[in-house]
Design an enzyme around this catalytic site. Structure first.
Site, mmCIF file in Angstrom:
data_model
loop_
_atom_site.group_PDB
_atom_site.id
_atom_site.type_symbol
_atom_site.label_atom_id
_atom_site.label_comp_id
_atom_site.label_asym_id
_atom_site.label_seq_id
_atom_site.Cartn_x
_atom_site.Cartn_y
_atom_site.Cartn_z
ATOM 1 N N CYS A 103 1.717 1.348 12.983
ATOM 2 C CA CYS A 103 2.902 2.037 12.500
ATOM 3 C C CYS A 103 3.294 3.193 13.414
ATOM 4 O O CYS A 103 4.440 3.609 13.419
ATOM 5 C CB CYS A 103 2.679 2.574 11.093
ATOM 6 S SG CYS A 103 1.905 1.397 10.033
ATOM 7 N N ASN A 110 -7.697 4.480 9.111
ATOM 8 C CA ASN A 110 -7.229 3.218 9.686
ATOM 9 C C ASN A 110 -7.415 3.148 11.193
ATOM 10 O O ASN A 110 -7.558 2.075 11.749
ATOM 11 C CB ASN A 110 -5.758 2.969 9.331
ATOM 12 C CG ASN A 110 -4.896 4.200 9.462
ATOM 13 O OD1 ASN A 110 -5.185 5.248 8.883
ATOM 14 N ND2 ASN A 110 -3.843 4.101 10.238
ATOM 15 N N SER A 133 -3.938 -2.585 -0.461
ATOM 16 C CA SER A 133 -2.825 -3.399 0.039
ATOM 17 C C SER A 133 -3.324 -4.813 0.326
ATOM 18 O O SER A 133 -4.357 -4.983 0.974
ATOM 19 C CB SER A 133 -2.294 -2.758 1.326
ATOM 20 O OG SER A 133 -1.397 -3.646 1.960
ATOM 21 N N GLY A 134 -2.560 -5.809 -0.136
ATOM 22 C CA GLY A 134 -2.986 -7.200 0.005
ATOM 23 C C GLY A 134 -3.200 -7.644 1.440
ATOM 24 O O GLY A 134 -4.194 -8.295 1.755
ATOM 25 N N HIS A 135 -2.261 -7.244 2.333
ATOM 26 C CA HIS A 135 -2.308 -7.854 3.670
ATOM 27 C C HIS A 135 -3.436 -7.329 4.543
ATOM 28 O O HIS A 135 -3.624 -7.801 5.659
ATOM 29 C CB HIS A 135 -0.942 -7.761 4.364
ATOM 30 C CG HIS A 135 -0.552 -6.425 4.881
ATOM 31 N ND1 HIS A 135 -0.556 -6.116 6.216
ATOM 32 C CD2 HIS A 135 -0.118 -5.311 4.249
ATOM 33 C CE1 HIS A 135 -0.119 -4.869 6.389
ATOM 34 N NE2 HIS A 135 0.144 -4.369 5.217
ATOM 35 N N GLY A 181 0.830 -1.210 0.000
ATOM 36 C CA GLY A 181 0.000 0.000 0.000
ATOM 37 C C GLY A 181 0.860 1.253 0.000
ATOM 38 O O GLY A 181 0.548 2.239 -0.677
ATOM 39 N N THR A 182 1.949 1.211 0.743
ATOM 40 C CA THR A 182 2.831 2.387 0.827
ATOM 41 C C THR A 182 3.387 2.732 -0.553
ATOM 42 O O THR A 182 3.418 3.902 -0.951
ATOM 43 C CB THR A 182 3.983 2.105 1.827
ATOM 44 O OG1 THR A 182 3.401 1.799 3.100
ATOM 45 C CG2 THR A 182 4.920 3.273 1.953
ATOM 46 N N GLN A 211 -7.735 0.687 3.804
ATOM 47 C CA GLN A 211 -8.614 0.137 4.848
ATOM 48 C C GLN A 211 -10.038 -0.093 4.355
ATOM 49 O O GLN A 211 -10.775 -0.878 4.956
ATOM 50 C CB GLN A 211 -8.642 1.074 6.070
ATOM 51 C CG GLN A 211 -7.323 1.122 6.810
ATOM 52 C CD GLN A 211 -6.948 -0.199 7.470
ATOM 53 O OE1 GLN A 211 -7.775 -1.096 7.661
ATOM 54 N NE2 GLN A 211 -5.674 -0.352 7.826
HETATM 55 N N1 PLP Z 1 -2.651 3.255 4.112
HETATM 56 C C1 PLP Z 1 -3.398 2.898 5.167
HETATM 57 C C2 PLP Z 1 -4.674 3.612 5.432
HETATM 58 C C3 PLP Z 1 -2.974 1.862 6.008
HETATM 59 O O1 PLP Z 1 -3.727 1.524 7.059
HETATM 60 C C4 PLP Z 1 -1.750 1.219 5.720
HETATM 61 C C5 PLP Z 1 -1.227 0.160 6.625
HETATM 62 O O2 PLP Z 1 -1.495 0.175 7.813
HETATM 63 C C6 PLP Z 1 -1.026 1.612 4.586
HETATM 64 C C7 PLP Z 1 -1.500 2.639 3.806
HETATM 65 C C8 PLP Z 1 0.274 0.965 4.221
HETATM 66 O O3 PLP Z 1 0.059 -0.288 3.603
HETATM 67 P P1 PLP Z 1 1.286 -1.328 3.506
HETATM 68 O O4 PLP Z 1 1.481 -1.861 4.878
HETATM 69 O O5 PLP Z 1 0.813 -2.368 2.546
HETATM 70 O O6 PLP Z 1 2.438 -0.581 3.003
#
Ligand code: PLP
Length: 393
Positions: free
Chosen positions: A324, A150, A198-200, A71-72, A178
């Protein structure tokens, strides 16, 4: 020890069907999808099938799906790939409550001389779309606003915001990491130009993401390399994980109804029972426009981290703020932006459910949480002061 996992906004279990679908691509079907021979060709076909599944889940065209590493990366690519396409424009609009995958990119750009405007939220964590009208200028290059938060689960009125953004002809991106799998998303009926997932967060593994890019949207690759993903993201495709996110999207589409009903019923039950049994507890965020799986709740005059550790000792996995940002003693930037009082922001816990949770697990939490809060309040000087001032009244 029993494990009750209610931290699904941090990450989710890989669905057994997803894992099973991925396994052959580590061992038997290991070809490179770009290879000319049949061995690569059969893998390319499966990658394209996965792309079709993701597209179907998002109401998009397969050609609009770009696989990324997380996702990042999708968020970084959306922002930096747009800036690169409009080098003369140097103003971005976002919100004060984004995930660091957007927030920290914007801070970085601020240091590089870009002008960043952050929309504020109210006490319920809601945005006012009208605030945006005055803020969009000729030099605005992108509006990036998350679909759902999130930490609180608050869902933003993305399409209403999109009407305003598109009326001004500005590219519009959302971080839907999310939202995906929890509420319906349909790009065919959307004003969005780009969307990150994001997959996870939806029962695929960690390390795979998607950036949806609407056909015709100006975009320069963030990851520069080979011609993969139609030149929009270099790097040999992470085939097993792409197969995994394809399967996860197929399952997520099927489970959307269940997320909205059974999971929400469980979340509401947990919320009700906690509020009934623990005084000075308050739900953070708009309780109507909220993801069906998320409950962010503050217990005044106690430390969230202490609650988490005591819950963890009993096998209950929850979170304080986002995974995070925990690890820092500052209260969450989201709760601060909402104006949640300091004494409550510090004692906030996020429970985030998935289709794998059960009513028995909710009862397990509901039985064990009140004594934990009581125990912590018994040693909290803030709670003692509060009780004294309460008795005076
Ligand atoms: N954006 C949101 C709203 C998230 O909650 C997260 C992960 O917690 C991310 C982006 C980042 O995703 P990834 O962990 O796949 O980089």
């Amino acid at each position: 020890m029993k494990t009750v996992y209610v931290d699904n906004n941090a990450t989710t279990k890989v669905a057994p069907e997803v894992l099973e679908g991925m396994l052959p691509y580590f061992s038997e079907l290991y070809g490179n999808p770009s290879s000319m021979h049949f061995f690569g060709g059969q893998v390319e076909k499966k990658v394209n099938e996965a792309r079709e599944k993701v597209a179907d889940f998002l109401g998009a065209e397969p050609s609009e799906i770009v696989f990324t590493s997380c996702g990042t990366e999708s968020d970084n690519a959306a922002i930096l790939g747009t800036l690169d396409s409009y080098p003369e424009k140097r103003h971005l609009i976002t919100t004060r409550v984004e995930h660091p995958a957007i927030g920290n990119v914007c801070s970085y750009l601020g240091r590089k001389g870009y002008r960043i405007t952050e929309l504020s939220v109210d006490r319920e964590g809601r945005l006012d779309p009208d605030e945006l009208k005055e803020l969009i200028k000729d030099e605005t290059v992108l509006v990036s606003i998350m679909y759902a938060n999130n930490e609180t689960g608050v869902i933003f009125p993305i399409e209403e915001i999109g009407e305003i953004v598109k009326a001004k002809g500005i590219p519009f991106h959302t971080d839907a990491v999310q939202a995906a799998g929890k509420i319906p998303l349909n790009m065919r009926k959307s004003t969005l130009d780009m969307l990150s997932i994001s997959g996870h967060k939806l029962h695929a593994p960690k390390g795979i993401g998607v950036l949806y890019i609407r056909k015709g949207t100006k975009f320069s690759p963030f990851m520069i390399g080979g011609h993969q993903e139609k030149g929009r993201r270099g790097g040999t495709e992470n085939v097993p994980y792409i197969i995994g996110i394809g399967k996860a999207c197929e399952l997520a589409k099927k489970h959307l109804g269940e997320e909205n009903t059974r999971v929400q019923v469980l979340r509401d039950y947990l919320e009700k029972k906690i509020l009934e049994s623990i005084p000075n507890a308050m739900v953070n965020g708009d309780r109507v426009h909220r993801l069906p799986n998320t409950l962010n709740i503050s217990f005044e005059y106690v430390e969230g981290e202490s609650i988490l550790l005591l819950l963890s000792d009993l096998g209950i996995c929850a979170s304080s703020g986002s995974a995070c940002t925990s690890g820092s003693l500052e209260p969450s930037h989201v709760l601060r932006a909402m104006g949640v009082p300091f004494t409550a922001a510090h004692g906030s816990i996020r429970f985030s459910l998935s289709i794998y949770n059960t009513k028995e697990e909710m009862d397990y939490i509901v039985e064990r949480l009140p004594p934990i809060i009581q125990r912590l309040r018994d040693i909290s000087p803030f709670w003692k002061d509060y009780l004294k001032s309460y008795k005076k009244k």
